[in-house]
Design a protein around this motif. Structure first.
Motif, short mmCIF file in Angstrom:
data_model
loop_
_atom_site.label_atom_id
_atom_site.label_comp_id
_atom_site.label_asym_id
_atom_site.label_seq_id
_atom_site.Cartn_x
_atom_site.Cartn_y
_atom_site.Cartn_z
N ALA A 69 0.83 -1.21 0.00
CA ALA A 69 0.00 0.00 0.00
C ALA A 69 0.87 1.26 0.00
O ALA A 69 0.37 2.35 -0.30
N LEU A 70 2.15 1.12 0.31
CA LEU A 70 3.06 2.27 0.27
C LEU A 70 3.23 2.80 -1.15
O LEU A 70 3.72 3.91 -1.34
N LEU A 71 2.86 2.02 -2.14
CA LEU A 71 2.98 2.45 -3.53
C LEU A 71 1.83 3.36 -3.95
O LEU A 71 1.89 3.97 -5.01
N LEU A 72 0.79 3.46 -3.14
CA LEU A 72 -0.41 4.21 -3.51
C LEU A 72 -0.33 5.73 -3.36
O LEU A 72 -0.86 6.44 -4.20
N PRO A 73 0.26 6.27 -2.30
CA PRO A 73 0.21 7.73 -2.10
C PRO A 73 0.86 8.50 -3.25
O PRO A 73 1.84 8.06 -3.84
N LYS A 74 0.29 9.66 -3.53
CA LYS A 74 0.82 10.53 -4.60
C LYS A 74 1.71 11.65 -4.05
O LYS A 74 2.54 12.19 -4.76
N GLU A 75 1.51 12.01 -2.80
CA GLU A 75 2.26 13.11 -2.18
C GLU A 75 3.22 12.57 -1.12
O GLU A 75 2.98 11.52 -0.54
N GLY A 76 4.26 13.33 -0.87
CA GLY A 76 5.27 12.91 0.10
C GLY A 76 4.73 12.75 1.50
O GLY A 76 5.04 11.78 2.19
N LEU A 77 3.91 13.70 1.97
CA LEU A 77 3.37 13.63 3.32
C LEU A 77 2.46 12.41 3.47
O LEU A 77 2.54 11.71 4.48
N ASP A 78 1.65 12.15 2.47
CA ASP A 78 0.78 10.96 2.52
C ASP A 78 1.62 9.68 2.59
O ASP A 78 1.25 8.74 3.29
#
Length: 118
Positions: A69-78
């Motif tokens: 699931a770490l591959l999903l975020p688009k932004e650094g903070l997310d």
């Protein structure tokens, strides 16, 4: 030679490329951390001569499944929030195991060292 490499890295820098590399590194590091925690938990079970801890291994397995699931975020903070959510429980298990099993591990090591000095 290195100066041209660093020049290329500096001029070819792109936010998307950086995030992609960060995500891949995060997934790999997360799996290594979970693997190390599993080794410590299993070692503690072995030293105490008990069956594998189903709860601890279950939690580690669950978070190993959640790691992609770490591959999903688009932004650094997310990404960093997601990484904290995925890695906090395995690290807590690692710390709990290290603190609660330390005296048994040290006694086991002392018995192994003492028996080898014959």
């Amino acid at each position: 030679m290195l100066d041209s490499f660093f020049y290329w890295v500096g001029t070819a820098y792109q936010d998307e490329l950086y995030m992609s590399g960060l995500k891949i590194a995060g997934v790999l590091c997360s799996y290594v951390d979970i693997f190390v925690a599993a080794i410590l938990v299993r070692s503690a079970d072995f030293i105490r001569e008990r069956a594998p801890s189903k709860f601890r291994f279950g939690v580690l397995f669950l978070f190993a499944l959640l790691t992609p699931a770490l591959l999903l975020p688009k932004e650094g903070l997310d990404f960093f929030i997601m990484q904290f959510a995925v890695l906090a429980p395995p690290y807590l298990i690692l710390m709990y195991t290290a603190f609660t099993e330390a005296k048994f591990f040290m006694a086991w090591m002392k018995s192994k060292i003492g028996s080898s000095q014959v």
